[in-house]
Structures are given as structure tokens and as C-alpha cells.
Write a protein that holds these residues in place. Structure first.
Motif, PDB file in Angstrom:
ATOM      1  N   TYR A 269      79.613  -1.954  67.277  1.00 21.43           N
ATOM      2  CA  TYR A 269      78.649  -2.129  68.355  1.00 21.43           C
ATOM      3  C   TYR A 269      78.191  -0.759  68.862  1.00 21.43           C
ATOM      4  N   LEU A 270      76.899  -0.640  69.117  1.00 17.84           N
ATOM      5  CA  LEU A 270      76.348   0.545  69.756  1.00 17.84           C
ATOM      6  C   LEU A 270      75.932   0.170  71.176  1.00 17.84           C
ATOM      7  N   LEU A 286      63.929  -3.636  69.677  1.00 18.54           N
ATOM      8  CA  LEU A 286      64.603  -2.568  68.959  1.00 18.54           C
ATOM      9  C   LEU A 286      63.794  -2.232  67.710  1.00 18.54           C
ATOM     10  N   GLY A 287      63.375  -0.973  67.594  1.00 16.26           N
ATOM     11  CA  GLY A 287      62.601  -0.531  66.442  1.00 16.26           C
ATOM     12  C   GLY A 287      63.101   0.814  65.945  1.00 16.26           C
ATOM     13  N   VAL A 288      62.240   1.495  65.176  1.00 16.13           N
ATOM     14  CA  VAL A 288      62.567   2.817  64.642  1.00 16.13           C
ATOM     15  C   VAL A 288      61.363   3.732  64.825  1.00 16.13           C
ATOM     16  N   LEU A 289      61.606   4.920  65.359  1.00 19.78           N
ATOM     17  CA  LEU A 289      60.606   5.979  65.444  1.00 19.78           C
ATOM     18  C   LEU A 289      61.203   7.261  64.888  1.00 19.78           C
ATOM     19  N   LYS A 290      60.508   7.875  63.938  1.00 15.02           N
ATOM     20  CA  LYS A 290      60.966   9.132  63.349  1.00 15.02           C
ATOM     21  C   LYS A 290      62.393   9.047  62.823  1.00 15.02           C
ATOM     22  N   GLY A 291      62.750   7.902  62.238  1.00 21.28           N
ATOM     23  CA  GLY A 291      64.081   7.739  61.679  1.00 21.28           C
ATOM     24  C   GLY A 291      65.168   7.503  62.696  1.00 21.28           C
ATOM     25  N   CYS A 292      64.808   7.288  63.968  1.00 21.64           N
ATOM     26  CA  CYS A 292      65.788   7.062  65.043  1.00 21.64           C
ATOM     27  C   CYS A 292      65.597   5.664  65.634  1.00 21.64           C
ATOM     28  N   LEU A 293      66.704   5.058  66.069  1.00 18.77           N
ATOM     29  CA  LEU A 293      66.585   3.791  66.781  1.00 18.77           C
ATOM     30  C   LEU A 293      65.758   3.985  68.043  1.00 18.77           C
ATOM     31  N   CYS A 294      64.904   3.002  68.308  1.00 23.14           N
ATOM     32  CA  CYS A 294      63.988   3.070  69.445  1.00 23.14           C
ATOM     33  C   CYS A 294      64.111   1.777  70.244  1.00 23.14           C
ATOM     34  N   LEU A 295      64.358   1.884  71.530  1.00 25.06           N
ATOM     35  CA  LEU A 295      64.483   0.733  72.421  1.00 25.06           C
ATOM     36  C   LEU A 295      63.306   0.753  73.387  1.00 25.06           C
ATOM     37  N   SER A 296      62.464  -0.286  73.325  1.00 25.52           N
ATOM     38  CA  SER A 296      61.315  -0.360  74.230  1.00 25.52           C
ATOM     39  C   SER A 296      61.433  -1.608  75.083  1.00 25.52           C
ATOM     40  N   ARG A 310      68.607   9.827  69.485  1.00 28.07           N
ATOM     41  CA  ARG A 310      68.328  10.965  68.610  1.00 28.07           C
ATOM     42  C   ARG A 310      69.449  11.217  67.598  1.00 28.07           C
ATOM     43  N   GLU A 311      70.684  10.886  67.937  1.00 30.76           N
ATOM     44  CA  GLU A 311      71.799  10.984  66.998  1.00 30.76           C
ATOM     45  C   GLU A 311      72.388   9.589  66.849  1.00 30.76           C
ATOM     46  N   PHE A 312      72.303   9.063  65.641  1.00 33.34           N
ATOM     47  CA  PHE A 312      72.696   7.674  65.451  1.00 33.34           C
ATOM     48  C   PHE A 312      74.155   7.434  65.841  1.00 33.34           C
ATOM     49  N   LYS A 316      75.278   9.094  74.248  1.00 35.24           N
ATOM     50  CA  LYS A 316      74.704  10.125  75.112  1.00 35.24           C
ATOM     51  C   LYS A 316      73.454  10.768  74.528  1.00 35.24           C
ATOM     52  N   SER A 317      73.126  10.434  73.254  1.00 32.23           N
ATOM     53  CA  SER A 317      71.922  11.007  72.654  1.00 32.23           C
ATOM     54  C   SER A 317      70.666  10.188  72.973  1.00 32.23           C
ATOM     55  N   TRP A 318      70.836   9.014  73.646  1.00 36.89           N
ATOM     56  CA  TRP A 318      69.656   8.258  74.072  1.00 36.89           C
ATOM     57  C   TRP A 318      68.787   9.141  74.969  1.00 36.89           C
ATOM     58  N   THR A 319      67.495   9.216  74.672  1.00 39.29           N
ATOM     59  CA  THR A 319      66.558  10.031  75.428  1.00 39.29           C
ATOM     60  C   THR A 319      65.351   9.189  75.801  1.00 39.29           C
ATOM     61  N   GLN A 320      64.993   9.204  77.069  1.00 43.31           N
ATOM     62  CA  GLN A 320      63.807   8.468  77.501  1.00 43.31           C
ATOM     63  C   GLN A 320      62.566   9.305  77.187  1.00 43.31           C
ATOM     64  N   ILE A 321      61.705   8.787  76.306  1.00 48.37           N
ATOM     65  CA  ILE A 321      60.519   9.549  75.908  1.00 48.37           C
ATOM     66  C   ILE A 321      59.250   9.047  76.578  1.00 48.37           C
ATOM     67  N   LEU A 322      59.328   7.865  77.206  1.00 50.27           N
ATOM     68  CA  LEU A 322      58.141   7.333  77.878  1.00 50.27           C
ATOM     69  C   LEU A 322      58.552   6.430  79.025  1.00 50.27           C
ATOM     70  N   ASN A 323      57.901   6.604  80.156  1.00 47.80           N
ATOM     71  CA  ASN A 323      58.067   5.732  81.314  1.00 47.80           C
ATOM     72  C   ASN A 323      56.723   5.722  82.027  1.00 47.80           C
TER      73      ASN A 323
END
Length: 398
Positions: A269-270, A286-296, A310-312, A316-323
Motif C-alpha cells: 500500500y502507498l 489516479l494517473g501518471v504525469l512524467k512517469g510519476c503517479l499523479c493524484l488529482s 516524485r519518488e515512487f 514525503k515526495s508527494w508535491t502539490q503542483i496545482l491548486n
């Protein structure tokens, strides 16, 4: 009388020919095959196919899959599953035209379940009152070669109106064994028995690998391929089946990512981002952007939020790229569906392409300036977008 000068072009070494050809697009190589039997043999050799794939991966493409409704002659409506392998440059310049020029249509009883190393896996089914039969095929869009049908899986269904099984599918590559694998996760609705079956390319049986401790959320059906794993959103403790839970009582701790390891046929589990403090009103995507898991996700019907792992496997590598606020961009609030679906992000992460099904638009969003650069309308009614990282290759689908 002047003496004629004869010039001879020396034959190029085989190593140099291989080097030059390995950098060329698949479309050009397909034309060159007819020039020489030697070249035809070379381009089919597994070592050349592998070398070309490594170098083609630098040329970014995306494969989009969606369900499409076309208005036919008169009052008839044709529906189909569509797949469109597109260059990212073309999508940014003109999404509608680029997608329409690349579309390949399949029967509405088919679904694209993934792409890997230039191969696309298509799952089809045939349904009667008594049973459903599933099979897969492998398709290389660049060479236009399609495999034969795989072995069937037959699930007996005594009630045509009420589904007795829920299924999840995924497709990927096991780089430990060097085999492509198709994964099917099955839930028997009556017994709540969960199991996983795997079809390994070249082996003519679906093998049972493990009993799943939980079943992923109903949508999407397809698992996302990242780092040799297939990933679905799931609930760790709420309910027994896809309809056996109440989303209103789900907590952040209940929401996890079920990750299936293609190498070892195991799972883990992640966890969700630390910054996700409450569950959204509707299930995230749940998708993929630039080879990384993406949660929208849609946040309180006011904001659209996108996270990137950013690191599968590293929480702690989850990064918010849009809000982004819907109101800020004058977008209508829609009470029943996520407004945006991320399709791909540019290499330098300054542009995000989104599909807006509510307004039937492709939206090119400037992340650096937090503004919409431009939009393009859908030419036909489409829905259920899924985006995959895609690379053109010579990989044979058999």
C-alpha cells in the motif's frame, strides 16, 4: 580528351549503419525496410529493437484513450473506444487537430488497458446471458502491427442484469524476467472472493498469483504503470466490495494506493500526501504525469488540486503542483463530476494539458503564471479520458 575521374563511395561499416538507423523515427525505418533484406533483418533483431527503444524514449509522446460518440448518418449513433498516440509538441500547439489525426477506433466492447515500450494492450469482451468472455491483443501503433487474440478467460454470469464480477486490468513489463504481463484483479460480488490472474506474454494460460486483501475503487478500471508496478486507488478498511462502502464516511487514513509488483507478483500500500487533510467530496483520480503517479481531485467544489509523487513509493515526495480556483478562471461548479483531467505535463513543468469534459475543452494551463494560455474544443463528444506515457518503437506485438 580529358581523363574522366571516377569516384567510389566506400561501403559503410555495419556498426555505423546500425548507429545511424537507431536514431531514426519508426516511420522512416518502415520505409527503409524495402531497400535491403539486410536492413529488414537488422531492424527485426532484438538487439536493434532494444537500442532503438532506448533512443526513442527521448522523443516524448502520449497515448490518450477515451470513449467516443460520433453522430452518424441520420439519427444513428456510433460509439467506439478510441486510442490516439500523439506527440506532446503537437498537443500543445493544437490538441484537437493532433488527436483527430492520430485516432484509431476499436469496438465499444474493448478497452485500452495500458501501454509499455511502444506496445498498447487492448482488452475485449463478448457477453451472453450466461457468461462473459475476455481476451487481450497487443498493438504497435507505430508499425501498425496487431497480435492475435490471447487465451480467453470465461466468467459465468447467471444474471444478465446484475453483474456478478467486478474487474480491474493492467499491463506492464517485468524487467527481471524480460516478459510483458497482463494483470486482472477479480472480485466475486456474491462471495467477495478476490483474486489476481496474470497472463505472461508467450505463456498460454492465465495464472492465479494471489488473493487480494482489498479491491480497488470502481473507477478507473485500468491500473497505472509506474516503476514496474500497477497502481489503483483503494480503501484499506471500509466495505467489502466496490459498492460496499459509503464515501461520506471514508477518511484520509482509509484511502490508499494498491500497488501490484510485476516482478514478484506481490502487493503493498502507498499512502496519500501528508498535505491531504480531508477526503474530497468525490473519489480522486489516479494517473501518471512524467512517469510519476499523479493524484488529482476536486476540493470542496471550489478548487482543482493536483499532486505528484516524485519518488515512487516515498510518501514525503508527494508535491502539490496545482491548486487552482474554479471561480478565479470563471469555471462553472459541477456537482457530479471532476471538471479537469490531467493529460500530460511539459518537460520543464511549466505547461499542463487538461481535458475539461464538462465544457468539452482541452485546456492548456500555464503553471508558471497560473493562467490558462488557450483552449480548444472537442470535435466530437468524448469521455473517460485516460493518459499514458507512450514511446514509438519497433517492438513486435507477438
Amino acid at each position: 580528351m580529358k581523363k574522366e575521374m571516377l569516384f567510389y563511395v566506400p561501403e559503410l561499416p555495419q556498426e555505423l549503419i546500425l548507429e545511424i538507423l537507431s536514431w531514426l523515427p519508426v516511420k522512416d525505418l518502415m520505409r527503409f525496410r524495402c531497400l535491403s533484406k539486410t536492413w529488414t533483418t537488422l531492424m527485426s533483431h532484438h538487439a536493434f529493437v532494444k537500442l532503438h527503444l532506448q533512443r526513442s524514449s527521448k522523443n516524448k509522446h502520449v497515448l490518450l484513450s477515451f470513449y467516443q460518440h460520433d453522430n452518424a448518418v441520420g439519427n444513428r449513433n456510433n460509439s467506439s473506444v478510441a486510442a490516439a498516440p500523439c506527440s506532446t509538441d503537437g498537443l500543445l500547439e493544437n490538441p484537437t487537430s493532433t488527436i483527430n489525426n492520430c485516432i484509431r477506433r476499436f469496438s465499444e466492447t474493448s478497452i485500452v488497458i495500458g501501454t509499455c515500450n511502444g506496445l498498447v494492450c487492448i482488452c475485449s469482451y463478448f457477453k451472453t446471458d450466461d457468461y462473459i468472455k475476455y481476451w487481450v491483443r497487443f498493438w504497435n501503433p507505430a508499425t501498425r502491427i496487431m497480435s492475435e487474440d490471447s487465451p480467453y478467460i470465461v466468467l459465468f454470469d447467471s444474471d444478465y442484469q446484475n453483474e456478478l464480477y467486478y474487474l480491474k486490468f493492467g499491463f506492464g513489463f517485468d524487467d527481471l524476467s524480460g516478459n510483458y504481463k497482463v494483470v486482472m484483479i477479480l472480485l466475486d460480488v456474491q462471495s467477495y472472493k478476490r483474486e489476481t490472474r496474470v497472463l505472461t506474454w508467450g505463456i498460454s494460460v492465465w495464472k492465479k498469483t494471489l488473493n487480494c486483501p482489498l479491491f480497488p475503487l470502481p473507477d478507473p478500471v485500468v491500473g497505472q504503470l509506474v516503476s514496474g508496478t500497477l497502481n489503483w486507488l483503494a480503501l484499506s478498511s471500509v466495505g467489502n466490495g466496490p459498492d460496499g462502502y459509503d464515501w461520506d464516511i471514508v477518511t484520509v487514513d482509509d484511502l490508499v494506493i494498491f500497488s501490484y509488483d510485476l516482478k514478484n507478483d506481490t502487493y503493498r500500500y502507498l499512502l496519500m500526501p501528508h498535505g491531504l487533510l480531508e477526503v474530497p467530496a468525490r473519489e480522486p483520480y489516479l494517473g501518471v504525469l512524467k512517469g510519476c503517479l499523479c493524484l488529482s481531485l476536486d476540493y470542496k467544489d471550489t478548487h482543482f488540486v493536483v499532486w505528484l509523487m516524485r519518488e515512487f513509493g516515498i510518501q514525503k515526495s508527494w508535491t502539490q503542483i496545482l491548486n487552482v480556483s474554479y471561480e478565479y478562471h470563471h469555471y462553472p461548479i459541477h456537482a457530479f463530476a471532476l471538471n479537469f483531467m490531467p493529460l500530460f505535463m511539459s518537460e520543464n513543468e511549466d505547461i499542463l494539458l487538461l481535458a475539461d469534459e464538462v465544457r468539452s475543452l482541452y485546456v492548456v494551463y500555464n503553471l508558471r503564471d497560473t493562467r490558462i494560455d488557450h483552449t480548444h474544443g472537442f470535435n466530437v463528444h468524448s469521455h473517460f479520458y485516460v493518459s499514458y506515457d507512450y514511446v514509438q518503437s519497433l517492438t513486435l506485438p507477438y
